[in-house]
Design a protein around this motif. Structure first.
Motif, short mmCIF file in Angstrom:
data_model
loop_
_atom_site.label_atom_id
_atom_site.label_comp_id
_atom_site.label_asym_id
_atom_site.label_seq_id
_atom_site.Cartn_x
_atom_site.Cartn_y
_atom_site.Cartn_z
N PHE A 54 0.86 -1.18 0.00
CA PHE A 54 0.00 0.00 0.00
C PHE A 54 0.89 1.23 0.00
O PHE A 54 2.00 1.21 0.56
N ILE A 55 0.41 2.28 -0.61
CA ILE A 55 1.08 3.57 -0.60
C ILE A 55 0.10 4.55 0.04
O ILE A 55 -1.08 4.55 -0.31
N ASP A 56 0.58 5.34 0.98
CA ASP A 56 -0.31 6.29 1.63
C ASP A 56 0.46 7.57 1.92
O ASP A 56 1.65 7.52 2.23
N ASN A 57 -0.21 8.72 1.79
CA ASN A 57 0.46 9.98 2.05
C ASN A 57 0.47 10.36 3.53
O ASN A 57 1.03 11.37 3.91
N ASN A 58 -0.09 9.52 4.37
CA ASN A 58 -0.08 9.74 5.81
C ASN A 58 1.22 9.15 6.37
O ASN A 58 1.36 7.93 6.50
N GLU A 59 2.14 10.01 6.70
CA GLU A 59 3.47 9.57 7.16
C GLU A 59 3.42 8.69 8.40
O GLU A 59 4.32 7.88 8.62
N THR A 60 2.40 8.83 9.22
CA THR A 60 2.32 8.00 10.43
C THR A 60 2.07 6.54 10.10
O THR A 60 2.25 5.68 10.96
N LEU A 61 1.66 6.25 8.88
CA LEU A 61 1.41 4.86 8.48
C LEU A 61 2.62 4.21 7.80
O LEU A 61 2.66 2.99 7.67
#
Length: 71
Positions: A54-61
């Motif tokens: 998965f790619i996510d722009n939420n750095e905490t993930l």
């Protein structure tokens, strides 16, 4: 495919997604977003299709896992 509330189909065309997997057999598949829609996708996606990351722009993930798949 697993049964889900019909509301999912307002947002997701699973046949379109399956067609993408079919056209890209042998290639890694990355999915943008590790949230509610991703969970719904995993729930209805036939077992023979796998998401590699998965790619996510939420750095905490970042560097975590979502449903056992690395973000």
């Amino acid at each position: 495919m697993k049964n889900h509330d019909d509301k999912i189909w307002e947002y997701m065309d699973i046949q379109y997604v399956v067609d993408i997997f079919e056209k890209n057999k042998g290639k890694k598949v990355y999915c943008f977003g590790a949230g509610t829609a991703a969970k719904l996708l995993l729930d209805v996606l036939p077992a023979e299709y796998k998401i590699d990351n998965f790619i996510d722009n939420n750095e905490t993930l970042w560097e975590k896992e979502f449903e056992g798949i690395k973000i």
